[in-house]
Design a protein around this motif. Structure first.
Motif, PDB file in Angstrom:
ATOM      1  N   ARG A   1     -19.526  -9.203  -0.309  1.00  0.00           N
ATOM      2  CA  ARG A   1     -18.963  -7.862  -0.436  1.00  0.00           C
ATOM      3  C   ARG A   1     -19.934  -6.956  -1.196  1.00  0.00           C
ATOM      4  NH1 ARG A   1     -13.441  -7.424   0.556  1.00  0.00           N
ATOM      5  NH2 ARG A   1     -12.549  -9.380   1.329  1.00  0.00           N
TER       6      ARG A   1
ATOM      7  N   ARG B   1       0.828  -1.209   0.000  1.00  0.00           N
ATOM      8  CA  ARG B   1       0.000   0.000   0.000  1.00  0.00           C
ATOM      9  C   ARG B   1       0.864   1.263   0.000  1.00  0.00           C
ATOM     10  NH1 ARG B   1      -2.811  -1.297   3.977  1.00  0.00           N
ATOM     11  NH2 ARG B   1      -4.536  -2.202   2.802  1.00  0.00           N
TER      12      ARG B   1
ATOM     13  N   ALA C   1     -10.409   1.135 -12.996  1.00  0.00           N
ATOM     14  CA  ALA C   1      -9.390   0.242 -12.445  1.00  0.00           C
ATOM     15  C   ALA C   1      -8.020   0.901 -12.514  1.00  0.00           C
ATOM     16  CB  ALA C   1      -9.366  -1.076 -13.215  1.00  0.00           C
TER      17      ALA C   1
ATOM     18  N   ARG D   1      -5.796  -5.596  -3.459  1.00  0.00           N
ATOM     19  CA  ARG D   1      -6.547  -4.356  -3.265  1.00  0.00           C
ATOM     20  C   ARG D   1      -5.617  -3.195  -2.927  1.00  0.00           C
ATOM     21  NH1 ARG D   1     -11.295  -4.200  -5.741  1.00  0.00           N
ATOM     22  NH2 ARG D   1     -12.877  -5.571  -4.871  1.00  0.00           N
TER      23      ARG D   1
ATOM     24  N   TYR E   1      -5.683 -11.367  -1.165  1.00  0.00           N
ATOM     25  CA  TYR E   1      -6.700 -10.511  -1.767  1.00  0.00           C
ATOM     26  C   TYR E   1      -6.506  -9.070  -1.317  1.00  0.00           C
ATOM     27  CZ  TYR E   1     -11.361  -9.063  -3.356  1.00  0.00           C
ATOM     28  OH  TYR E   1     -12.394  -8.429  -3.988  1.00  0.00           O
ATOM     29  N   ALA E   2      -6.228  -8.895  -0.020  1.00  0.00           N
ATOM     30  CA  ALA E   2      -6.011  -7.547   0.502  1.00  0.00           C
ATOM     31  C   ALA E   2      -4.802  -6.895  -0.153  1.00  0.00           C
ATOM     32  CB  ALA E   2      -5.828  -7.600   2.021  1.00  0.00           C
TER      33      ALA E   2
ATOM     34  N   GLU F   1     -15.899 -10.689  -9.842  1.00  0.00           N
ATOM     35  CA  GLU F   1     -16.999 -10.189  -9.017  1.00  0.00           C
ATOM     36  C   GLU F   1     -18.296 -10.083  -9.791  1.00  0.00           C
ATOM     37  OE1 GLU F   1     -15.242  -6.588  -7.643  1.00  0.00           O
ATOM     38  OE2 GLU F   1     -14.311  -7.517  -5.893  1.00  0.00           O
TER      39      GLU F   1
ATOM     40  N   MET G   1     -10.231  -8.748 -10.843  1.00  0.00           N
ATOM     41  CA  MET G   1     -11.158  -8.867  -9.721  1.00  0.00           C
ATOM     42  C   MET G   1     -12.569  -8.462 -10.124  1.00  0.00           C
ATOM     43  SD  MET G   1      -8.960  -7.872  -6.324  1.00  0.00           S
ATOM     44  CE  MET G   1      -8.290  -6.329  -6.915  1.00  0.00           C
ATOM     45  N   TRP G   2     -12.690  -7.417 -10.937  1.00  0.00           N
ATOM     46  CA  TRP G   2     -14.016  -6.992 -11.394  1.00  0.00           C
ATOM     47  C   TRP G   2     -14.654  -8.090 -12.241  1.00  0.00           C
ATOM     48  CZ3 TRP G   2     -16.680  -6.015 -15.923  1.00  0.00           C
ATOM     49  CH2 TRP G   2     -17.865  -5.263 -15.795  1.00  0.00           C
TER      50      TRP G   2
ATOM     51  N   GLU H   1      -7.054  -5.241 -10.845  1.00  0.00           N
ATOM     52  CA  GLU H   1      -8.399  -4.770 -10.528  1.00  0.00           C
ATOM     53  C   GLU H   1      -9.378  -5.120 -11.641  1.00  0.00           C
ATOM     54  OE1 GLU H   1      -8.470  -0.713  -9.285  1.00  0.00           O
ATOM     55  OE2 GLU H   1      -7.363  -1.145  -7.436  1.00  0.00           O
TER      56      GLU H   1
END
Length: 217
Positions: free
Chosen positions: A145, A68, A199, A98, A94-95, A211, A207-208, A204
């Motif tokens: 989520r 991060r 994204a 993100r 996963y975190a 999801e 992941m989209w 990302e």
């Protein structure tokens, strides 16, 4: 050009092993090692490597927070981070994605996949361990989520095709070969997907896709 890499892992034997594996690959050079997340962030800030290879569980700062700080949404000039872990289904992974990681691998991935992941990250692509992509992302896509956001504009048929290939972890070159289009066309479609989905990177997009149930459609 040589891809400059730093390796961060709290186990010396793992750091040494990863460094030896990477240094033996053409076009890759390990320029620094760190034994915890704080050292990794400081080292990356000084050396500005092309790719950071981080263990997900480290003392002082874990791989998520280190990622991060180097690649998060508030970072103006993010570095490429690849997370490497022993866990094949782990919320921390996963975190980390993100938090801005471009991909992740298992520590038993092998030299070839490790090299591919480093080169992919340096080129702006993302390589996610094929054995864990679907299980990890599907698990979190169905875990209650928030509903995925909708694209600002509908995706074209070709963008949907590119989306599915990106979701399978394909690089730009592999997508071009699979869909019989040029590399520049792939890059254009990926850029359009990022813009429409809001994204920050290819992960990302992946992941989209999971999801929204598009990855396997």
């Amino acid at each position: 050009m040589t891809v400059r890499v730093i390796v961060a892992d709290d186990q010396e034997i793992v750091r040494t092993g990863l460094t030896m594996m990477l240094d033996a690959q053409p076009g890759i050079e390990v320029i620094g090692q760190a034994e915890d997340g704080r050292q990794a962030v400081d080292l990356a800030g000084r050396l500005r490597p092309d790719v950071c290879l981080f263990d997900i569980r480290m003392p002082v700062l874990d791989g998520i927070e280190a990622t991060r700080l180097l690649a998060g949404p508030e970072i103006a000039d993010p570095l490429a981070v690849v997370v490497i872990t022993t866990f094949d289904l782990d919320e921390y992974v996963y975190a980390a994605l993100r938090a801005g990681a471009r991909g992740f691998l298992l520590k038993n991935a092998g030299t070839q996949l490790l090299s591919q992941a480093v080169h992919a990250a340096a080129a702006g692509d993302a390589l996610i361990a094929p054995s864990v992509t679907a299980r990890l992302l599907n698990a979190f896509a169905s875990s209650g989520r928030a509903k995925p956001k909708q694209p600002v504009e509908p995706l074209t048929e070709r963008e949907e095709q590119v989306l599915r290939t990106v979701a399978r972890g394909r690089t730009n070159a592999e997508i071009a070969a699979e869909l019989y289009i040029t590399l520049s066309t792939v890059k254009t479609h990926v850029a359009s997907l990022m813009a429409k989905l809001g994204a920050r990177n290819r992960v990302e997009i992946v992941m989209w896709a999971y999801e929204t149930g598009r990855a396997g459609s």
